[in-house]
Write an enzyme that holds these catalytic residues in place. Structure first.
Site, PDB file in Angstrom:
ATOM      1  N   SER A   1      73.877   5.650 -17.277  1.00  0.00           N
ATOM      2  CA  SER A   1      72.693   5.457 -16.429  1.00  0.00           C
ATOM      3  C   SER A   1      72.924   4.412 -15.353  1.00  0.00           C
ATOM      4  O   SER A   1      73.716   3.484 -15.515  1.00  0.00           O
ATOM      5  CB  SER A   1      71.499   5.016 -17.279  1.00  0.00           C
ATOM      6  OG  SER A   1      71.216   5.984 -18.246  1.00  0.00           O
TER       7      SER A   1
ATOM      8  N   GLY B   1      68.650   7.797 -14.071  1.00  0.00           N
ATOM      9  CA  GLY B   1      68.445   7.729 -15.518  1.00  0.00           C
ATOM     10  C   GLY B   1      68.348   9.136 -16.095  1.00  0.00           C
ATOM     11  O   GLY B   1      69.310   9.676 -16.639  1.00  0.00           O
TER      12      GLY B   1
ATOM     13  N   TRP C   1      70.800  -0.285 -18.236  1.00  0.00           N
ATOM     14  CA  TRP C   1      70.300   0.130 -19.556  1.00  0.00           C
ATOM     15  C   TRP C   1      71.456   0.350 -20.524  1.00  0.00           C
ATOM     16  O   TRP C   1      71.453   1.312 -21.293  1.00  0.00           O
ATOM     17  CB  TRP C   1      69.473   1.424 -19.494  1.00  0.00           C
ATOM     18  CG  TRP C   1      68.432   1.468 -18.431  1.00  0.00           C
ATOM     19  CD1 TRP C   1      68.381   2.328 -17.377  1.00  0.00           C
ATOM     20  CD2 TRP C   1      67.280   0.624 -18.314  1.00  0.00           C
ATOM     21  NE1 TRP C   1      67.274   2.079 -16.609  1.00  0.00           N
ATOM     22  CE2 TRP C   1      66.578   1.043 -17.163  1.00  0.00           C
ATOM     23  CE3 TRP C   1      66.777  -0.439 -19.061  1.00  0.00           C
ATOM     24  CZ2 TRP C   1      65.402   0.432 -16.743  1.00  0.00           C
ATOM     25  CZ3 TRP C   1      65.615  -1.038 -18.643  1.00  0.00           C
ATOM     26  CH2 TRP C   1      64.943  -0.599 -17.508  1.00  0.00           C
TER      27      TRP C   1
ATOM     28  N   ASP D   1      74.090  15.548 -26.545  1.00  0.00           N
ATOM     29  CA  ASP D   1      73.605  16.519 -27.548  1.00  0.00           C
ATOM     30  C   ASP D   1      73.776  15.926 -28.952  1.00  0.00           C
ATOM     31  O   ASP D   1      72.872  15.975 -29.782  1.00  0.00           O
ATOM     32  CB  ASP D   1      74.388  17.832 -27.456  1.00  0.00           C
ATOM     33  CG  ASP D   1      73.966  18.692 -26.267  1.00  0.00           C
ATOM     34  OD1 ASP D   1      72.888  18.452 -25.698  1.00  0.00           O
ATOM     35  OD2 ASP D   1      74.739  19.612 -25.910  1.00  0.00           O
TER      36      ASP D   1
ATOM     37  N   GLY E   1      44.912  -2.222 -40.615  1.00  0.00           N
ATOM     38  CA  GLY E   1      43.862  -2.944 -39.894  1.00  0.00           C
ATOM     39  C   GLY E   1      44.457  -4.124 -39.145  1.00  0.00           C
ATOM     40  O   GLY E   1      45.570  -4.034 -38.608  1.00  0.00           O
TER      41      GLY E   1
ATOM     42  N   GLU F   1      68.293   8.273 -24.476  1.00  0.00           N
ATOM     43  CA  GLU F   1      69.102   9.471 -24.759  1.00  0.00           C
ATOM     44  C   GLU F   1      68.354  10.746 -24.353  1.00  0.00           C
ATOM     45  O   GLU F   1      68.475  11.794 -24.977  1.00  0.00           O
ATOM     46  CB  GLU F   1      69.579   9.484 -26.207  1.00  0.00           C
ATOM     47  CG  GLU F   1      70.450   8.259 -26.460  1.00  0.00           C
ATOM     48  CD  GLU F   1      71.621   8.436 -27.366  1.00  0.00           C
ATOM     49  OE1 GLU F   1      71.957   9.572 -27.706  1.00  0.00           O
ATOM     50  OE2 GLU F   1      72.207   7.403 -27.725  1.00  0.00           O
TER      51      GLU F   1
ATOM     52  N   SER G   1      61.324  12.524 -23.654  1.00  0.00           N
ATOM     53  CA  SER G   1      60.729  13.723 -24.265  1.00  0.00           C
ATOM     54  C   SER G   1      60.610  14.841 -23.234  1.00  0.00           C
ATOM     55  O   SER G   1      60.753  16.026 -23.562  1.00  0.00           O
ATOM     56  CB  SER G   1      59.353  13.390 -24.844  1.00  0.00           C
ATOM     57  OG  SER G   1      59.510  12.565 -25.981  1.00  0.00           O
TER      58      SER G   1
HETATM   59  N1  CAA Z   1      76.768  20.886 -22.883  1.00  0.00           N
HETATM   60  C1  CAA Z   1      77.787  21.231 -22.038  1.00  0.00           C
HETATM   61  N2  CAA Z   1      77.579  21.438 -20.709  1.00  0.00           N
HETATM   62  C2  CAA Z   1      76.326  21.297 -20.242  1.00  0.00           C
HETATM   63  C3  CAA Z   1      75.241  20.937 -21.056  1.00  0.00           C
HETATM   64  C4  CAA Z   1      75.496  20.740 -22.445  1.00  0.00           C
HETATM   65  N3  CAA Z   1      74.513  20.395 -23.290  1.00  0.00           N
HETATM   66  N4  CAA Z   1      74.134  20.849 -20.312  1.00  0.00           N
HETATM   67  C5  CAA Z   1      74.481  21.164 -19.059  1.00  0.00           C
HETATM   68  N5  CAA Z   1      75.825  21.422 -19.022  1.00  0.00           N
HETATM   69  C6  CAA Z   1      76.619  21.837 -17.850  1.00  0.00           C
HETATM   70  C7  CAA Z   1      75.996  23.046 -17.183  1.00  0.00           C
HETATM   71  O1  CAA Z   1      76.449  24.235 -17.771  1.00  0.00           O
HETATM   72  C8  CAA Z   1      76.454  22.885 -15.753  1.00  0.00           C
HETATM   73  O2  CAA Z   1      77.790  23.346 -15.674  1.00  0.00           O
HETATM   74  P1  CAA Z   1      78.408  23.993 -14.324  1.00  0.00           P
HETATM   75  O3  CAA Z   1      78.654  22.872 -13.390  1.00  0.00           O
HETATM   76  O4  CAA Z   1      79.667  24.652 -14.780  1.00  0.00           O
HETATM   77  O5  CAA Z   1      77.393  24.987 -13.807  1.00  0.00           O
HETATM   78  C9  CAA Z   1      76.476  21.376 -15.564  1.00  0.00           C
HETATM   79  O6  CAA Z   1      76.541  20.794 -16.878  1.00  0.00           O
HETATM   80  C10 CAA Z   1      75.232  20.861 -14.873  1.00  0.00           C
HETATM   81  O7  CAA Z   1      74.127  21.252 -15.672  1.00  0.00           O
HETATM   82  P2  CAA Z   1      72.653  21.347 -15.126  1.00  0.00           P
HETATM   83  O8  CAA Z   1      72.640  22.081 -13.819  1.00  0.00           O
HETATM   84  O9  CAA Z   1      71.787  21.846 -16.217  1.00  0.00           O
HETATM   85  O10 CAA Z   1      72.352  19.799 -14.811  1.00  0.00           O
HETATM   86  P3  CAA Z   1      71.013  19.099 -14.375  1.00  0.00           P
HETATM   87  O11 CAA Z   1      71.345  18.112 -13.328  1.00  0.00           O
HETATM   88  O12 CAA Z   1      69.935  20.092 -14.113  1.00  0.00           O
HETATM   89  O13 CAA Z   1      70.633  18.221 -15.673  1.00  0.00           O
HETATM   90  C11 CAA Z   1      69.643  17.703 -17.782  1.00  0.00           C
HETATM   91  C12 CAA Z   1      70.362  18.728 -16.915  1.00  0.00           C
HETATM   92  C13 CAA Z   1      69.547  18.331 -19.164  1.00  0.00           C
HETATM   93  C14 CAA Z   1      68.249  17.409 -17.274  1.00  0.00           C
HETATM   94  C15 CAA Z   1      70.489  16.400 -17.826  1.00  0.00           C
HETATM   95  O14 CAA Z   1      70.497  15.761 -16.579  1.00  0.00           O
HETATM   96  C16 CAA Z   1      70.034  15.392 -18.869  1.00  0.00           C
HETATM   97  O15 CAA Z   1      70.290  15.546 -20.055  1.00  0.00           O
HETATM   98  N6  CAA Z   1      69.368  14.286 -18.428  1.00  0.00           N
HETATM   99  C17 CAA Z   1      69.050  13.183 -19.317  1.00  0.00           C
HETATM  100  C18 CAA Z   1      70.119  12.128 -19.322  1.00  0.00           C
HETATM  101  C19 CAA Z   1      70.064  11.260 -20.542  1.00  0.00           C
HETATM  102  O16 CAA Z   1      69.804  11.725 -21.640  1.00  0.00           O
HETATM  103  N7  CAA Z   1      70.367   9.983 -20.367  1.00  0.00           N
HETATM  104  C20 CAA Z   1      70.441   9.103 -21.463  1.00  0.00           C
HETATM  105  C21 CAA Z   1      71.202   7.902 -21.098  1.00  0.00           C
HETATM  106  S1  CAA Z   1      72.310   7.352 -22.301  1.00  0.00           S
HETATM  107  C22 CAA Z   1      71.443   6.460 -23.422  1.00  0.00           C
HETATM  108  O17 CAA Z   1      70.242   6.392 -23.416  1.00  0.00           O
HETATM  109  C23 CAA Z   1      72.310   5.836 -24.438  1.00  0.00           C
HETATM  110  C24 CAA Z   1      71.884   4.560 -25.025  1.00  0.00           C
HETATM  111  O18 CAA Z   1      72.432   3.545 -24.709  1.00  0.00           O
HETATM  112  C25 CAA Z   1      70.894   4.516 -26.116  1.00  0.00           C
END
Ligand code: CAA
Length: 378
Positions: free
Chosen positions: A126, A131, A156, A239, A338, A362, A365
């Site tokens: 991030s 983010g 973060w 994931d 309470g 991560e 929601s």
């Molecule tokens: N597994 C493998 N590949 C994936 C995937 C997955 N789960 N999800 C997407 N991809 C691939 C797609 O197939 C695509 O591939 P191509 O370039 O070959 O087409 C590429 O990634 C881009 O995918 P999208 O077009 O779907 O990407 P997007 O910009 O629309 O974003 C999203 C998708 C799901 C919204 C993603 O941006 C996301 O998960 N955002 C949230 C980020 C997040 O969770 N941040 C947390 C920070 S870390 C943290 O909090 C840790 C900590 O310290 C506690």
């Protein structure tokens, strides 16, 4: 369908529960108050194999699988959510390095992360303005001679001030998700510095900092996976990470419900125990049911990952349900107590503060719903 845990899973769960009860729980309130986790707790987790639960034994991990990891996270989360998130991110980093690192990176970092010598691992994705949308990141990495030079800032970052190794994402190509690469970065690399420490509402024992990269040079074999293939590594790691956070939220919810049940049985009002009042019983029934659904969804996602089957949507469902409902469970537990719920002495206010971020980090929601809807509509 087999609902029983196997011997390894039971052993990991019991070891985590025992350590959590003995070594973490008695200090959880102090960890929250002092905003620091004693190093011996982190070392104790590593000694039990809990920093690399799903990492191959050949790299120093426990090789116990994702279900065991989820069970352990729930046990640690039940005792101290700050400790649990430190463990979660370290496991996520260890798995990324083991799966995508070059041989040098795997050997140099993974065994030392698993045995606690590196204290913790940190996940630097991030940025201040990226983010939920990491594809908009601005930090860069450019090729320079036989290495890469990183510039930019991250925000973060869990354990940013004491982790021994970072996975850092930076732009190596054009705009968007296809121009991003991932790197393994030693914490002592010149040009890497720790920035602002966040003063958080909850998870106060877990440190959250900014990171700055200024001409930070790493070797060419620090690249994880393919050049410009880093976004997918982040998505795959998240994931798996979402199973960890679903498990952690479940543990926090369990801790709050245990306290609500105990308080309702011991406290009297209107001539009898609170537990005899149907209003309280309904709160406890709803909480018990919601946590059981969280457990089932989380273990299903963990099982799918462990079996090598697709699990992105199931992990998103588990994280969405578990975090949203553990929050409700903590809120009800406070209500059952309470006024006592609103003071530090009874710990439920800590659970409520701690669990809140599981609806944000991560993937919020709202992001989980995007992942679930995309799957359902494809
Ligand atoms: N597994 C493998 N590949 C994936 C995937 C997955 N789960 N999800 C997407 N991809 C691939 C797609 O197939 C695509 O591939 P191509 O370039 O070959 O087409 C590429 O990634 C881009 O995918 P999208 O077009 O779907 O990407 P997007 O910009 O629309 O974003 C999203 C998708 C799901 C919204 C993603 O941006 C996301 O998960 N955002 C949230 C980020 C997040 O969770 N941040 C947390 C920070 S870390 C943290 O909090 C840790 C900590 O310290 C506690």
């Amino acid at each position: 369908m087999d609902w029983e845990l196997d011997e390894t899973q039971r052993m990991v769960q019991e070891a985590a529960r025992d350590f959590a009860t003995r070594a973490i729980l008695p200090r959880a309130r102090d960890i929250d108050r002092d905003a620091a986790i004693p190093r011996e707790i982190l070392k104790g987790l590593a000694d039990l194999g809990l920093f690399g639960v799903n990492v191959p034994e050949s790299l120093g991990g426990a090789g116990a699988g994702t279900i065991a990891y989820s069970l352990a996270m729930t046990e640690i989360g039940r005792a101290c959510a700050s400790t649990a998130v430190t463990m979660a991110v370290s496991n996520m980093v260890a798995e990324v390095l083991a799966a995508f690192g070059t041989e040098r990176v795997r050997q140099e970092f993974v065994p030392r992360l698993c045995d606690g010598s590196l204290v913790a691992g940190s996940f630097a994705l991030s940025e201040p303005e990226a983010g939920s949308d990491p594809g908009a990141m601005r930090a860069t990495a450019r090729r320079d001679g036989d290495g890469w030079v990183l510039d930019g800032s991250k925000q973060w970052i869990t354990s940013g001030d004491f982790a021994g190794v970072f996975v850092v994402w930076a732009r190596t190509g054009g705009p968007g998700t296809r121009g991003i690469s991932a790197f393994a970065v030693d914490a002592n690399t010149p040009g890497l510095s720790v920035g602002h420490h966040e003063d958080k509402m909850g998870l106060r024992g877990s440190s959250t900092t900014a990171l700055h990269f200024e001409g930070c040079r790493v070797p060419s074999d620090a690249l994880l996976g393919q050049e410009n293939g880093g976004f997918k590594i982040a998505m795959m790691a998240l994931d798996g990470g979402r199973i960890g956070i679903a498990s952690q939220a479940l543990g926090i919810g369990e801790a709050a419900l245990e306290k609500a049940v105990a308080y309702a049985q011991q406290r009297s009002a209107f001539g009898g125990p609170l537990a005899d009042k149907q209003a309280i019983q309904f709160m406890i029934a709803d909480s018990r049911t919601e946590l059981d659904v969280a457990r089932l969804l989380t273990l299903r996602a963990a099982w799918l990952k462990q079996e090598g089957k697709p699990f992105s949507q199931q992990a998103a469902m588990a994280k969405l349900w578990s975090s949203e409902n553990a929050w409700k469970v903590c809120d009800r537990a406070l209500q059952v107590h309470g006024g006592y719920g609103y003071v530090r002495e009874y710990d439920v206010e800590r659970h409520l503060r701690d669990v809140r971020v599981s609806r944000i980090y991560e993937g919020t929601s709202e992001i989980q719903r995007i992942v679930i809807a995309r799957g359902a509509l494809s």
